[in-house]
Design a protein around this motif. Structure first.
Motif, PDB file in Angstrom:
ATOM      1  N   LYS A 172       0.800  -1.225   0.000  1.00 45.11           N
ATOM      2  CA  LYS A 172       0.000   0.000   0.000  1.00 45.11           C
ATOM      3  C   LYS A 172       0.836   1.280   0.000  1.00 45.11           C
ATOM      4  O   LYS A 172       0.690   2.134  -0.880  1.00 45.11           O
ATOM      5  CB  LYS A 172      -0.943   0.009   1.202  1.00 45.11           C
ATOM      6  CG  LYS A 172      -1.801   1.258   1.302  1.00 45.11           C
ATOM      7  CD  LYS A 172      -2.718   1.194   2.507  1.00 45.11           C
ATOM      8  CE  LYS A 172      -3.525   2.473   2.646  1.00 45.11           C
ATOM      9  NZ  LYS A 172      -4.431   2.435   3.817  1.00 45.11           N
ATOM     10  N   GLU A 173       1.699   1.438   0.985  1.00 43.13           N
ATOM     11  CA  GLU A 173       2.444   2.685   1.119  1.00 43.13           C
ATOM     12  C   GLU A 173       3.352   2.930  -0.084  1.00 43.13           C
ATOM     13  O   GLU A 173       3.458   4.051  -0.583  1.00 43.13           O
ATOM     14  CB  GLU A 173       3.273   2.673   2.413  1.00 43.13           C
ATOM     15  CG  GLU A 173       2.448   2.590   3.683  1.00 43.13           C
ATOM     16  CD  GLU A 173       1.387   3.683   3.764  1.00 43.13           C
ATOM     17  OE1 GLU A 173       1.687   4.825   3.357  1.00 43.13           O
ATOM     18  OE2 GLU A 173       0.272   3.389   4.218  1.00 43.13           O
ATOM     19  N   GLU A 174       3.995   1.841  -0.560  1.00 40.90           N
ATOM     20  CA  GLU A 174       4.877   1.994  -1.727  1.00 40.90           C
ATOM     21  C   GLU A 174       4.078   2.371  -2.969  1.00 40.90           C
ATOM     22  O   GLU A 174       4.527   3.167  -3.795  1.00 40.90           O
ATOM     23  CB  GLU A 174       5.658   0.700  -1.975  1.00 40.90           C
ATOM     24  CG  GLU A 174       6.674   0.366  -0.899  1.00 40.90           C
ATOM     25  CD  GLU A 174       6.092  -0.553   0.160  1.00 40.90           C
ATOM     26  OE1 GLU A 174       4.875  -0.464   0.442  1.00 40.90           O
ATOM     27  OE2 GLU A 174       6.868  -1.365   0.708  1.00 40.90           O
ATOM     28  N   THR A 175       2.873   1.809  -3.085  1.00 44.08           N
ATOM     29  CA  THR A 175       2.014   2.147  -4.234  1.00 44.08           C
ATOM     30  C   THR A 175       1.642   3.615  -4.215  1.00 44.08           C
ATOM     31  O   THR A 175       1.750   4.316  -5.227  1.00 44.08           O
ATOM     32  CB  THR A 175       0.737   1.279  -4.226  1.00 44.08           C
ATOM     33  OG1 THR A 175       1.092  -0.089  -4.332  1.00 44.08           O
ATOM     34  CG2 THR A 175      -0.166   1.656  -5.400  1.00 44.08           C
ATOM     35  N   PHE A 176       1.183   4.099  -3.046  1.00 42.31           N
ATOM     36  CA  PHE A 176       0.806   5.515  -2.945  1.00 42.31           C
ATOM     37  C   PHE A 176       2.018   6.416  -3.205  1.00 42.31           C
ATOM     38  O   PHE A 176       1.894   7.471  -3.825  1.00 42.31           O
ATOM     39  CB  PHE A 176       0.201   5.812  -1.570  1.00 42.31           C
ATOM     40  CG  PHE A 176      -1.268   5.522  -1.489  1.00 42.31           C
ATOM     41  CD1 PHE A 176      -2.173   6.284  -2.210  1.00 42.31           C
ATOM     42  CD2 PHE A 176      -1.751   4.484  -0.703  1.00 42.31           C
ATOM     43  CE1 PHE A 176      -3.534   6.019  -2.138  1.00 42.31           C
ATOM     44  CE2 PHE A 176      -3.100   4.211  -0.630  1.00 42.31           C
ATOM     45  CZ  PHE A 176      -4.006   4.970  -1.355  1.00 42.31           C
ATOM     46  N   GLY A 177       3.176   5.981  -2.736  1.00 45.00           N
ATOM     47  CA  GLY A 177       4.381   6.782  -2.961  1.00 45.00           C
ATOM     48  C   GLY A 177       4.720   6.879  -4.438  1.00 45.00           C
ATOM     49  O   GLY A 177       5.069   7.962  -4.934  1.00 45.00           O
ATOM     50  N   LEU A 178       4.600   5.756  -5.163  1.00 45.30           N
ATOM     51  CA  LEU A 178       4.908   5.766  -6.597  1.00 45.30           C
ATOM     52  C   LEU A 178       3.865   6.557  -7.373  1.00 45.30           C
ATOM     53  O   LEU A 178       4.207   7.314  -8.296  1.00 45.30           O
ATOM     54  CB  LEU A 178       4.986   4.336  -7.123  1.00 45.30           C
ATOM     55  CG  LEU A 178       5.383   4.178  -8.607  1.00 45.30           C
ATOM     56  CD1 LEU A 178       6.667   4.938  -8.921  1.00 45.30           C
ATOM     57  CD2 LEU A 178       5.535   2.700  -8.956  1.00 45.30           C
ATOM     58  N   LEU A 179       2.593   6.430  -7.007  1.00 47.88           N
ATOM     59  CA  LEU A 179       1.540   7.216  -7.665  1.00 47.88           C
ATOM     60  C   LEU A 179       1.783   8.710  -7.462  1.00 47.88           C
ATOM     61  O   LEU A 179       1.587   9.516  -8.374  1.00 47.88           O
ATOM     62  CB  LEU A 179       0.167   6.828  -7.113  1.00 47.88           C
ATOM     63  CG  LEU A 179      -0.385   5.470  -7.521  1.00 47.88           C
ATOM     64  CD1 LEU A 179      -1.699   5.196  -6.799  1.00 47.88           C
ATOM     65  CD2 LEU A 179      -0.580   5.400  -9.033  1.00 47.88           C
TER      66      LEU A 179
END
Length: 368
Positions: A172-179
């Protein structure tokens, strides 16, 4: 950004040359400066280049400045005129006023005066213009006086593949960071086609939909058509960001049922940040990974009150403790619970509790 065209009209070479070479045209958003030696030539140039501003001498052979201006107004009604004249003749001034001239400047030329007039005209024209579709997409209605840059964004295949893996592996956190990183890079590339970016965001939405199918997240798969239509018809980059952020949140919330419910997360966040005077619902939403509208609606549905109402309750609860348990001054109590304005704090405290802070303090001490 609007790049203006200016036409300079004078039967003398020197004034034309001085104006063209010594006015800071770029600073005035002027991209093209045309020259004409008399009114007849100016009329031809105006039809060809359609200038927004004409700087013209009044006394000229063949067709004087006033006659030329009247003729130009027939096909360029919004053209702005600055008249130059070495003759302090009231009749000329009256005619210039009837033609709605912006300014009437006497020769010899005062470049500073003319530049100031031009600044006023271009500022007014810029404020009146409508944003282009490209400007609307990247900036909405804001910052239209600053030109868009020409940078073009292209999403690398490796970035797309990494995003897909993060989603599938529930990071989750890595996804939001990349987005967030993708959005920030796009926002600095204002020469990118909006259609390309809508297509890109549709592809990213597909990643979530595909993952939702694999993990049987029916709440998301049930809205596939609506989601893709909403993304493909978005008019702004910020709108694309918000939709994808909400989609990601829905997906990950379904994947993590053991996470604290939304209302609890909001209240925990407020408890940790209530002392921050700059805390807003918008900043809470951004930090928690929600869109503002979604978080407000979801929180109210869950708790029955607004986030601002809960923020006020928590702040005033801590204020009461400080009033009865410390010797802080009122403005110090206000600052300590996130209110930079002491007077506003007193007004709010009184309205919410029915007692002024000092009266509340006195009654509590009396009760003790």
């Amino acid at each position: 950004m609007m790049n203006f065209t200016v036409l300079i009209v004078d039967d003398e070479v020197m004034p034309r040359t001085i104006l063209k070479e010594h006015i800071p045209w770029e600073n005035l958003s002027v991209a093209q400066v045309c020259l004409a030696a008399d009114g007849e030539e100016a009329l031809e140039q105006a039809r060809r280049f359609r200038p927004e501003i004409i700087i013209s001498d009044i006394k000229m052979p063949r067709l004087n400045g006033l006659e030329m201006a009247a003729a130009v107004r027939e096909f360029l009604p919004s053209c702005q005129f600055i008249f130059l004249s070495g003759y302090s003749d009231k009749e000329y001034l009256k005619s210039a006023i009837r033609l709605r001239a912006v300014s009437y400047v006497e020769k010899p030329l005062n470049l500073e005066e003319i530049t100031e007039v031009l600044e006023e005209i271009t500022t007014e024209l810029l404020s009146q213009r409508k944003p282009t579709p490209q400007e609307l997409f990247f900036r909405g209605e804001a910052s239209l006086n600053k030109p868009l840059n020409k940078n073009v964004y292209c999403c690398e295949e490796s970035t797309f593949e990494r995003l897909e893996k993060l989603i599938l592996h529930n990071k989750k956190e890595e996804t939001f960071g990349l987005l967030r990183r993708i959005y920030e890079e796009i926002s600095r590339c204002e020469g990118t086609s909006p259609e390309y970016l809508r297509h890109l965001y549709c592809q990213i939405a597909f990643l979530f939909l595909h993952a939702a199918e694999n993990h049987n997240v029916r709440t998301l798969t049930a809205q596939t058509d609506a989601l893709l239509y909403t993304v493909s018809s978005q008019e702004t980059l910020a709108g694309l960001r918000d939709i994808l952020q909400q989609t990601a949140q829905e997906y990950f919330s379904a994947q993590n049922p053991s996470d604290p419910d939304l209302a609890t997360r909001v209240e925990n966040y407020i408890e940790s940040h209530y002392q921050d005077c700059s805390l807003t619902v918008q900043s809470i939403a951004e930090d928690l990974g929600f869109t503002n509208s979604y978080l407000c609606a979801a929180y109210k549905k869950s708790s029955g009150k607004t986030i601002n109402q809960r923020l006020t309750e928590i702040r005033l609860s801590h204020a009461k403790k400080l009033l009865t348990g410390t010797s802080l001054k009122l403005y110090e109590v206000a600052n300590a619970v996130g209110y930079g304005d002491g007077k506003y704090f007193v007004k709010l405290f009184t309205r919410q509790t029915g007692l002024a802070p000092r009266e509340y303090q006195r009654r509590h001490v009396y009760e003790e």
